[in-house]
Design a protein around this motif. Structure first.
Motif, short mmCIF file in Angstrom:
data_model
loop_
_atom_site.label_atom_id
_atom_site.label_comp_id
_atom_site.label_asym_id
_atom_site.label_seq_id
_atom_site.Cartn_x
_atom_site.Cartn_y
_atom_site.Cartn_z
N SER A 81 -2.06 -0.45 6.34
CA SER A 81 -3.34 -0.59 5.79
C SER A 81 -3.59 1.17 5.29
O SER A 81 -4.23 1.58 4.64
CB SER A 81 -4.83 -1.06 6.46
N SER A 112 -10.87 -1.95 6.94
CA SER A 112 -9.13 -1.71 6.37
C SER A 112 -8.77 -2.43 6.43
O SER A 112 -9.51 -4.02 6.97
CB SER A 112 -8.86 -1.12 8.04
N LYS A 113 -8.44 -2.92 5.48
CA LYS A 113 -7.15 -4.36 4.81
C LYS A 113 -5.39 -4.02 4.16
O LYS A 113 -5.31 -2.72 3.44
CB LYS A 113 -8.31 -5.34 3.75
N PRO A 114 -4.71 -4.36 4.88
CA PRO A 114 -3.61 -4.98 4.42
C PRO A 114 -3.37 -4.05 3.31
O PRO A 114 -3.61 -4.63 2.34
CB PRO A 114 -2.77 -6.18 4.50
N HIS A 115 -2.22 -3.47 2.94
CA HIS A 115 -1.95 -3.21 1.01
C HIS A 115 -0.52 -3.63 1.05
O HIS A 115 -0.33 -3.62 -0.12
CB HIS A 115 -1.90 -1.54 0.85
#
Length: 137
Positions: A81, A112-115
């Motif tokens: 992230s 937070s989050k994966p991109h």
């Protein structure tokens, strides 16, 4: 994806100076964060980007009023992230500051989050910077 460089220029004016009549470090740090943010915003929506850490920002010489500082930034490392930007600034041919900044991709609640971004350094310079960025804490 190969790291893409971005450039931002700032004219150092009287309101940017400290009591020594040189660039105030806080203003320089603000410009470094701005340059890193521009590189990150090229990859992610700006509303999703949060700056979480400035790593080893080091000024190597004073910058005086009337000088024009060129800030070069590029995302040099991508985690799940996070994105790590390398930023360096120069006046003419002289480097005046360099460092790394970590940005995190967040959702609307600030988590937070994966991109899904993958950075593949192709040049030797980018490989060296990538290794340096991996060692940051």
């Amino acid at each position: 994806m190969e790291p893409v460089p971005f450039m931002i220029y700032h004219l150092v004016k009287s309101e940017d100076l400290n009591h020594h009549q040189t660039l105030y470090a806080g203003r320089g740090a603000e410009w470094v964060v701005e340059a890193g943010f521009v590189a990150a915003a090229n990859l992610l929506p700006p509303a999703n980007i949060v700056c979480v850490k400035i790593h080893g920002l080091e000024f190597s010489r004073p910058v005086r009023a009337g000088e024009i500082a060129c800030f070069l930034s590029k995302i040099i490392l991508a985690g799940r992230s996070r994105l790590v930007a390398f930023i360096k600034a120069g006046v003419g041919e002289q480097e005046v500051v360099r460092g790394f900044i970590t940005f995190v991709n967040v959702d609307a609640q600030g988590h937070s989050k994966p991109h899904g971004i993958v950075i593949s350094p192709l040049s030797e310079e980018d490989r060296v910077l990538n290794v340096e960025a991996q060692a940051l804490h």
